[in-house]
Write a protein that holds these residues in place. Structure first.
Motif, PDB file in Angstrom:
ATOM      1  N   ARG A   1       0.818  -1.221   0.000  1.00 35.90           N
ATOM      2  CA  ARG A   1       0.000   0.000   0.000  1.00 35.90           C
ATOM      3  C   ARG A   1       0.849   1.268   0.000  1.00 35.90           C
ATOM      4  O   ARG A   1       0.315   2.373  -0.099  1.00 35.90           O
ATOM      5  N   LEU A   2       2.150   1.115   0.139  1.00 38.87           N
ATOM      6  CA  LEU A   2       3.046   2.246   0.355  1.00 38.87           C
ATOM      7  C   LEU A   2       2.905   3.353  -0.694  1.00 38.87           C
ATOM      8  O   LEU A   2       2.647   4.504  -0.350  1.00 38.87           O
ATOM      9  N   MET A   3       3.075   3.009  -1.943  1.00 38.88           N
ATOM     10  CA  MET A   3       3.091   4.038  -2.987  1.00 38.88           C
ATOM     11  C   MET A   3       1.758   4.770  -3.093  1.00 38.88           C
ATOM     12  O   MET A   3       1.730   5.959  -3.392  1.00 38.88           O
ATOM     13  N   GLU A   4       0.682   4.080  -2.823  1.00 37.93           N
ATOM     14  CA  GLU A   4      -0.636   4.700  -2.915  1.00 37.93           C
ATOM     15  C   GLU A   4      -0.958   5.589  -1.711  1.00 37.93           C
ATOM     16  O   GLU A   4      -1.545   6.651  -1.857  1.00 37.93           O
ATOM     17  N   ASP A   5      -0.558   5.141  -0.512  1.00 42.05           N
ATOM     18  CA  ASP A   5      -0.991   5.818   0.712  1.00 42.05           C
ATOM     19  C   ASP A   5       0.019   6.778   1.326  1.00 42.05           C
ATOM     20  O   ASP A   5      -0.355   7.592   2.170  1.00 42.05           O
ATOM     21  N   ILE A   6       1.278   6.714   0.931  1.00 44.30           N
ATOM     22  CA  ILE A   6       2.291   7.548   1.577  1.00 44.30           C
ATOM     23  C   ILE A   6       2.017   9.043   1.372  1.00 44.30           C
ATOM     24  O   ILE A   6       2.258   9.845   2.267  1.00 44.30           O
ATOM     25  N   VAL A   7       1.489   9.415   0.228  1.00 43.79           N
ATOM     26  CA  VAL A   7       1.241  10.836  -0.028  1.00 43.79           C
ATOM     27  C   VAL A   7       0.176  11.410   0.906  1.00 43.79           C
ATOM     28  O   VAL A   7       0.166  12.605   1.170  1.00 43.79           O
ATOM     29  N   HIS A   8      -0.701  10.552   1.429  1.00 43.23           N
ATOM     30  CA  HIS A   8      -1.712  11.006   2.378  1.00 43.23           C
ATOM     31  C   HIS A   8      -1.149  11.047   3.795  1.00 43.23           C
ATOM     32  O   HIS A   8      -1.463  11.953   4.570  1.00 43.23           O
ATOM     33  N   LEU A   9      -0.317  10.074   4.124  1.00 43.20           N
ATOM     34  CA  LEU A   9       0.268   9.994   5.456  1.00 43.20           C
ATOM     35  C   LEU A   9       1.399  11.007   5.635  1.00 43.20           C
ATOM     36  O   LEU A   9       1.521  11.639   6.681  1.00 43.20           O
ATOM     37  N   VAL A  10       2.216  11.162   4.594  1.00 40.05           N
ATOM     38  CA  VAL A  10       3.368  12.070   4.641  1.00 40.05           C
ATOM     39  C   VAL A  10       3.372  12.934   3.378  1.00 40.05           C
ATOM     40  O   VAL A  10       4.077  12.635   2.416  1.00 40.05           O
ATOM     41  N   PRO A  11       2.581  14.001   3.370  1.00 42.56           N
ATOM     42  CA  PRO A  11       2.543  14.841   2.169  1.00 42.56           C
ATOM     43  C   PRO A  11       3.814  15.658   1.952  1.00 42.56           C
ATOM     44  O   PRO A  11       4.098  16.068   0.832  1.00 42.56           O
ATOM     45  N   ASP A  12       4.597  15.877   2.996  1.00 40.29           N
ATOM     46  CA  ASP A  12       5.832  16.656   2.898  1.00 40.29           C
ATOM     47  C   ASP A  12       7.017  15.723   2.659  1.00 40.29           C
ATOM     48  O   ASP A  12       7.436  15.002   3.566  1.00 40.29           O
ATOM     49  N   PRO A  13       7.607  15.717   1.458  1.00 41.15           N
ATOM     50  CA  PRO A  13       8.710  14.794   1.161  1.00 41.15           C
ATOM     51  C   PRO A  13      10.014  15.111   1.899  1.00 41.15           C
ATOM     52  O   PRO A  13      10.961  14.347   1.831  1.00 41.15           O
ATOM     53  N   SER A  14      10.056  16.223   2.638  1.00 42.40           N
ATOM     54  CA  SER A  14      11.268  16.534   3.392  1.00 42.40           C
ATOM     55  C   SER A  14      11.198  16.019   4.839  1.00 42.40           C
ATOM     56  O   SER A  14      12.177  16.114   5.568  1.00 42.40           O
ATOM     57  N   LEU A  15      10.061  15.444   5.233  1.00 42.21           N
ATOM     58  CA  LEU A  15       9.934  14.888   6.576  1.00 42.21           C
ATOM     59  C   LEU A  15      10.806  13.642   6.705  1.00 42.21           C
ATOM     60  O   LEU A  15      10.754  12.759   5.848  1.00 42.21           O
ATOM     61  N   PRO A  16      11.609  13.532   7.764  1.00 44.15           N
ATOM     62  CA  PRO A  16      12.425  12.323   7.947  1.00 44.15           C
ATOM     63  C   PRO A  16      11.552  11.097   8.235  1.00 44.15           C
ATOM     64  O   PRO A  16      10.618  11.165   9.029  1.00 44.15           O
ATOM     65  N   ILE A  17      11.878   9.987   7.574  1.00 41.91           N
ATOM     66  CA  ILE A  17      11.137   8.732   7.736  1.00 41.91           C
ATOM     67  C   ILE A  17      12.142   7.619   7.997  1.00 41.91           C
ATOM     68  O   ILE A  17      13.139   7.493   7.286  1.00 41.91           O
ATOM     69  N   VAL A  18      11.855   6.800   9.031  1.00 41.65           N
ATOM     70  CA  VAL A  18      12.659   5.610   9.302  1.00 41.65           C
ATOM     71  C   VAL A  18      11.748   4.409   9.090  1.00 41.65           C
ATOM     72  O   VAL A  18      10.720   4.278   9.746  1.00 41.65           O
ATOM     73  N   LEU A  19      12.118   3.562   8.153  1.00 38.81           N
ATOM     74  CA  LEU A  19      11.340   2.379   7.790  1.00 38.81           C
ATOM     75  C   LEU A  19      11.891   1.160   8.503  1.00 38.81           C
ATOM     76  O   LEU A  19      13.089   1.076   8.766  1.00 38.81           O
ATOM     77  N   TYR A  20      11.023   0.199   8.802  1.00 35.52           N
ATOM     78  CA  TYR A  20      11.502  -1.076   9.330  1.00 35.52           C
ATOM     79  C   TYR A  20      10.527  -2.186   8.996  1.00 35.52           C
ATOM     80  O   TYR A  20       9.383  -1.946   8.619  1.00 35.52           O
ATOM     81  N   CYS A  21      11.019  -3.431   9.107  1.00 34.22           N
ATOM     82  CA  CYS A  21      10.220  -4.628   8.851  1.00 34.22           C
ATOM     83  C   CYS A  21      10.858  -5.790   9.601  1.00 34.22           C
ATOM     84  O   CYS A  21      11.763  -5.573  10.408  1.00 34.22           O
ATOM     85  N   SER A  22      10.437  -7.001   9.338  1.00 34.21           N
ATOM     86  CA  SER A  22      10.935  -8.140  10.114  1.00 34.21           C
ATOM     87  C   SER A  22      12.399  -8.478   9.840  1.00 34.21           C
ATOM     88  O   SER A  22      13.070  -9.036  10.701  1.00 34.21           O
ATOM     89  N   SER A  23      12.912  -8.157   8.664  1.00 34.22           N
ATOM     90  CA  SER A  23      14.310  -8.476   8.368  1.00 34.22           C
ATOM     91  C   SER A  23      15.096  -7.289   7.820  1.00 34.22           C
ATOM     92  O   SER A  23      16.314  -7.359   7.724  1.00 34.22           O
ATOM     93  N   GLY A  24      14.419  -6.229   7.427  1.00 38.12           N
ATOM     94  CA  GLY A  24      15.065  -5.084   6.791  1.00 38.12           C
ATOM     95  C   GLY A  24      14.914  -5.099   5.283  1.00 38.12           C
ATOM     96  O   GLY A  24      15.168  -4.107   4.612  1.00 38.12           O
TER      97      GLY A  24
END
Length: 123
Positions: free
Chosen positions: A61-84
């Motif tokens: 869902r990332l590409m579709e929903d990220i613009v709604h969750l984080v409209p400012d592309p300069s906001l720092p984002i740290v991603l994580y998952c079960s293995s990286g």
């Protein structure tokens, strides 16, 4: 992995080359307070244990929903998952979309430890 050097030939032995540093190895140390922690695993994985304060946005869902969750592309984002691995895929997608300060935080346990936060279950 520990090596028993007595089993290795003395002549011609070279240590393996240093592995390149990935974004998740350096990112959290200087994490800005406004950085969004984004769990890119499934919702059920998120509910089984996530970094305190993180949001869930599954990779499909990332590409579709990220613009709604984080409209400012300069906001720092740290991603994580079960293995990286999924976090690394998400990192590449977000950079292609113009997000400037994105990093791979690795696993929930690793990231929580580096940030001094708890791994929570449920909401």
């Amino acid at each position: 992995m520990l090596w028993n050097s007595t089993l290795l030939p003395a002549e011609g032995f070279q240590a393996p080359p240093e592995l390149p540093m990935h974004d998740h190895e350096a990112a959290p140390a200087g994490l800005p307070p406004e950085a969004l922690l984004l769990d890119v695993r499934s919702y059920s994985e998120f509910m089984s244990g996530h970094v305190e304060g993180a949001r869930c946005l599954p990779l499909p869902r990332l590409m579709e929903d990220i613009v709604h969750l984080v409209p400012d592309p300069s906001l720092p984002i740290v991603l994580y998952c079960s293995s990286g691995t999924r976090a690394e895929q998400a990192l590449r997608q977000l950079r292609r979309m113009g997000y400037l300060h994105v990093s791979n935080g690795g696993t929930p346990q690793h990231l929580a430890g580096r940030l001094g936060r708890a791994v929570q279950r449920g909401m």
